[in-house]
Motif scaffolding. Structure first.
Motif, PDB file in Angstrom:
ATOM      1  N   THR A 102      31.741  15.289  26.299  1.00  0.00           N
ATOM      2  CA  THR A 102      32.158  13.887  26.187  1.00  0.00           C
ATOM      3  C   THR A 102      31.535  13.055  27.289  1.00  0.00           C
ATOM      4  OG1 THR A 102      34.260  14.667  25.310  1.00  0.00           O
ATOM      5  CG2 THR A 102      34.157  12.370  25.985  1.00  0.00           C
ATOM      6  N   LYS A 103      31.560  13.588  28.502  1.00  0.00           N
ATOM      7  CA  LYS A 103      30.997  12.876  29.647  1.00  0.00           C
ATOM      8  C   LYS A 103      29.473  12.760  29.527  1.00  0.00           C
ATOM      9  CE  LYS A 103      30.968  11.031  33.788  1.00  0.00           C
ATOM     10  NZ  LYS A 103      31.399   9.634  33.944  1.00  0.00           N
ATOM     11  N   VAL A 104      28.861  13.819  29.007  1.00  0.00           N
ATOM     12  CA  VAL A 104      27.407  13.798  28.809  1.00  0.00           C
ATOM     13  C   VAL A 104      27.024  12.668  27.854  1.00  0.00           C
ATOM     14  CG1 VAL A 104      25.447  15.059  27.804  1.00  0.00           C
ATOM     15  CG2 VAL A 104      27.066  16.243  29.302  1.00  0.00           C
ATOM     16  N   ILE A 105      27.729  12.574  26.756  1.00  0.00           N
ATOM     17  CA  ILE A 105      27.469  11.519  25.766  1.00  0.00           C
ATOM     18  C   ILE A 105      27.728  10.153  26.391  1.00  0.00           C
ATOM     19  CG2 ILE A 105      28.291  10.529  23.593  1.00  0.00           C
ATOM     20  CD1 ILE A 105      28.809  13.505  22.730  1.00  0.00           C
ATOM     21  N   ASP A 106      28.801  10.073  27.153  1.00  0.00           N
ATOM     22  CA  ASP A 106      29.141   8.850  27.880  1.00  0.00           C
ATOM     23  C   ASP A 106      27.978   8.365  28.739  1.00  0.00           C
ATOM     24  OD1 ASP A 106      31.820   8.242  27.230  1.00  0.00           O
ATOM     25  OD2 ASP A 106      32.226   7.896  29.362  1.00  0.00           O
ATOM     26  N   CYS A 107      27.416   9.277  29.509  1.00  0.00           N
ATOM     27  CA  CYS A 107      26.307   8.938  30.403  1.00  0.00           C
ATOM     28  C   CYS A 107      25.090   8.500  29.597  1.00  0.00           C
ATOM     29  CB  CYS A 107      25.957  10.134  31.291  1.00  0.00           C
ATOM     30  SG  CYS A 107      27.231  10.507  32.502  1.00  0.00           S
ATOM     31  N   ASN A 108      24.817   9.189  28.506  1.00  0.00           N
ATOM     32  CA  ASN A 108      23.680   8.819  27.659  1.00  0.00           C
ATOM     33  C   ASN A 108      23.854   7.417  27.095  1.00  0.00           C
ATOM     34  OD1 ASN A 108      21.971  11.066  27.840  1.00  0.00           O
ATOM     35  ND2 ASN A 108      23.189  12.207  26.380  1.00  0.00           N
ATOM     36  N   VAL A 109      25.067   7.119  26.677  1.00  0.00           N
ATOM     37  CA  VAL A 109      25.356   5.788  26.140  1.00  0.00           C
ATOM     38  C   VAL A 109      25.141   4.729  27.225  1.00  0.00           C
ATOM     39  CG1 VAL A 109      27.210   4.292  25.273  1.00  0.00           C
ATOM     40  CG2 VAL A 109      26.921   6.591  24.331  1.00  0.00           C
ATOM     41  N   GLU A 110      25.608   5.030  28.421  1.00  0.00           N
ATOM     42  CA  GLU A 110      25.470   4.072  29.523  1.00  0.00           C
ATOM     43  C   GLU A 110      24.010   3.839  29.889  1.00  0.00           C
ATOM     44  OE1 GLU A 110      28.066   3.737  32.937  1.00  0.00           O
ATOM     45  OE2 GLU A 110      29.312   5.311  32.095  1.00  0.00           O
ATOM     46  N   ILE A 111      23.237   4.909  29.905  1.00  0.00           N
ATOM     47  CA  ILE A 111      21.811   4.783  30.221  1.00  0.00           C
ATOM     48  C   ILE A 111      21.117   3.945  29.161  1.00  0.00           C
ATOM     49  CG2 ILE A 111      19.626   6.040  30.396  1.00  0.00           C
ATOM     50  CD1 ILE A 111      21.309   8.369  31.655  1.00  0.00           C
ATOM     51  N   ARG A 112      21.435   4.236  27.899  1.00  0.00           N
ATOM     52  CA  ARG A 112      20.810   3.492  26.800  1.00  0.00           C
ATOM     53  C   ARG A 112      21.184   2.019  26.849  1.00  0.00           C
ATOM     54  NH1 ARG A 112      21.478   8.207  23.469  1.00  0.00           N
ATOM     55  NH2 ARG A 112      19.452   9.152  23.192  1.00  0.00           N
ATOM     56  N   SER A 113      22.462   1.741  27.086  1.00  0.00           N
ATOM     57  CA  SER A 113      22.892   0.343  27.064  1.00  0.00           C
ATOM     58  C   SER A 113      22.423  -0.399  28.315  1.00  0.00           C
ATOM     59  CB  SER A 113      24.419   0.253  26.919  1.00  0.00           C
ATOM     60  OG  SER A 113      25.061   0.898  27.994  1.00  0.00           O
ATOM     61  N   HIS A 114      22.106   0.380  29.374  1.00  0.00           N
ATOM     62  CA  HIS A 114      21.576  -0.247  30.584  1.00  0.00           C
ATOM     63  C   HIS A 114      20.176  -0.780  30.348  1.00  0.00           C
ATOM     64  CE1 HIS A 114      20.782  -0.211  35.127  1.00  0.00           C
ATOM     65  NE2 HIS A 114      21.760  -1.056  34.899  1.00  0.00           N
ATOM     66  N   HIS A 115      19.463  -0.140  29.438  1.00  0.00           N
ATOM     67  CA  HIS A 115      18.095  -0.560  29.124  1.00  0.00           C
ATOM     68  C   HIS A 115      17.914  -0.561  27.619  1.00  0.00           C
ATOM     69  CE1 HIS A 115      16.964  -0.089  33.336  1.00  0.00           C
ATOM     70  NE2 HIS A 115      17.743   0.957  33.312  1.00  0.00           N
ATOM     71  N   GLU A 116      18.212  -1.675  27.033  1.00  0.00           N
ATOM     72  CA  GLU A 116      18.035  -1.792  25.591  1.00  0.00           C
ATOM     73  C   GLU A 116      16.562  -1.588  25.242  1.00  0.00           C
ATOM     74  OE1 GLU A 116      20.148  -2.216  23.110  1.00  0.00           O
ATOM     75  OE2 GLU A 116      21.863  -2.134  24.460  1.00  0.00           O
ATOM     76  N   PRO A 117      16.290  -0.747  24.246  1.00  0.00           N
ATOM     77  CA  PRO A 117      14.902  -0.444  23.883  1.00  0.00           C
ATOM     78  C   PRO A 117      14.118  -1.668  23.416  1.00  0.00           C
ATOM     79  CG  PRO A 117      16.461   0.494  22.290  1.00  0.00           C
ATOM     80  CD  PRO A 117      17.265   0.001  23.450  1.00  0.00           C
ATOM     81  N   THR A 118      14.826  -2.691  22.932  1.00  0.00           N
ATOM     82  CA  THR A 118      14.144  -3.893  22.450  1.00  0.00           C
ATOM     83  C   THR A 118      13.749  -4.820  23.594  1.00  0.00           C
ATOM     84  OG1 THR A 118      16.344  -4.778  22.028  1.00  0.00           O
ATOM     85  CG2 THR A 118      15.149  -3.933  20.127  1.00  0.00           C
ATOM     86  N   VAL A 119      14.313  -4.577  24.763  1.00  0.00           N
ATOM     87  CA  VAL A 119      14.047  -5.431  25.907  1.00  0.00           C
ATOM     88  C   VAL A 119      12.989  -4.767  26.800  1.00  0.00           C
ATOM     89  CG1 VAL A 119      15.030  -6.500  27.982  1.00  0.00           C
ATOM     90  CG2 VAL A 119      16.369  -6.385  25.880  1.00  0.00           C
ATOM     91  N   THR A 120      12.035  -5.530  27.261  1.00  0.00           N
ATOM     92  CA  THR A 120      11.052  -4.963  28.186  1.00  0.00           C
ATOM     93  C   THR A 120      11.561  -5.172  29.609  1.00  0.00           C
ATOM     94  OG1 THR A 120       9.856  -7.033  27.962  1.00  0.00           O
ATOM     95  CG2 THR A 120       8.976  -5.154  26.770  1.00  0.00           C
ATOM     96  N   TRP A 121      11.836  -4.053  30.216  1.00  0.00           N
ATOM     97  CA  TRP A 121      12.358  -4.128  31.571  1.00  0.00           C
ATOM     98  C   TRP A 121      11.286  -3.850  32.604  1.00  0.00           C
ATOM     99  CZ3 TRP A 121      11.157   0.864  31.759  1.00  0.00           C
ATOM    100  CH2 TRP A 121      11.468   1.649  30.658  1.00  0.00           C
ATOM    101  N   ALA A 122      10.068  -3.570  32.148  1.00  0.00           N
ATOM    102  CA  ALA A 122       8.986  -3.307  33.088  1.00  0.00           C
ATOM    103  C   ALA A 122       8.584  -4.592  33.809  1.00  0.00           C
ATOM    104  CB  ALA A 122       7.785  -2.721  32.354  1.00  0.00           C
ATOM    105  N   GLU A 123       8.535  -5.660  33.046  1.00  0.00           N
ATOM    106  CA  GLU A 123       8.234  -6.949  33.646  1.00  0.00           C
ATOM    107  C   GLU A 123       9.366  -7.917  33.356  1.00  0.00           C
ATOM    108  OE1 GLU A 123       3.494  -7.551  33.806  1.00  0.00           O
ATOM    109  OE2 GLU A 123       4.399  -7.719  31.837  1.00  0.00           O
ATOM    110  N   GLN A 124       9.787  -8.581  34.357  1.00  0.00           N
ATOM    111  CA  GLN A 124      10.905  -9.527  34.143  1.00  0.00           C
ATOM    112  C   GLN A 124      10.935 -10.494  35.285  1.00  0.00           C
ATOM    113  OE1 GLN A 124      12.657 -10.693  32.041  1.00  0.00           O
ATOM    114  NE2 GLN A 124      14.824 -10.747  32.361  1.00  0.00           N
TER     115      GLN A 124
END
Ligand SMILES: [Zn+2]
Length: 65
Positions: A43-65
């Motif tokens: 459960t915690k593993v999935i939790d962390c994965n969700v948090e990582i994913r939501s921290h960096h939405e794949p549609t958003v470019t976080w390399a340049e901002q």
């Protein structure tokens, strides 16, 4: 009595989220995720994965901002 718990060795239903390099928050989440995986806390593993994913939405470019 040797009873193996299939839940622990089953692996996790979703693959690990890959955080970008240089993100302290995600690095911390990865540490927590690995600790959770070691104690079989899926459960915690999935939790962390969700948090990582939501921290960096794949549609958003976080390399340049
Ligand atoms: Zn992050």
């Amino acid at each position: 009595m040797t009873k193996t718990d299939p839940m622990v060795e089953l692996g996790f239903p979703i693959e690990d989220a890959k955080p970008p390099e240089g993100c302290e928050v995600c690095r911390e989440l990865v540490v927590q995720r690995e600790a959770a995986a070691e104690r079989g806390d899926a459960t915690k593993v999935i939790d962390c994965n969700v948090e990582i994913r939501s921290h960096h939405e794949p549609t958003v470019t976080w390399a340049e901002q």
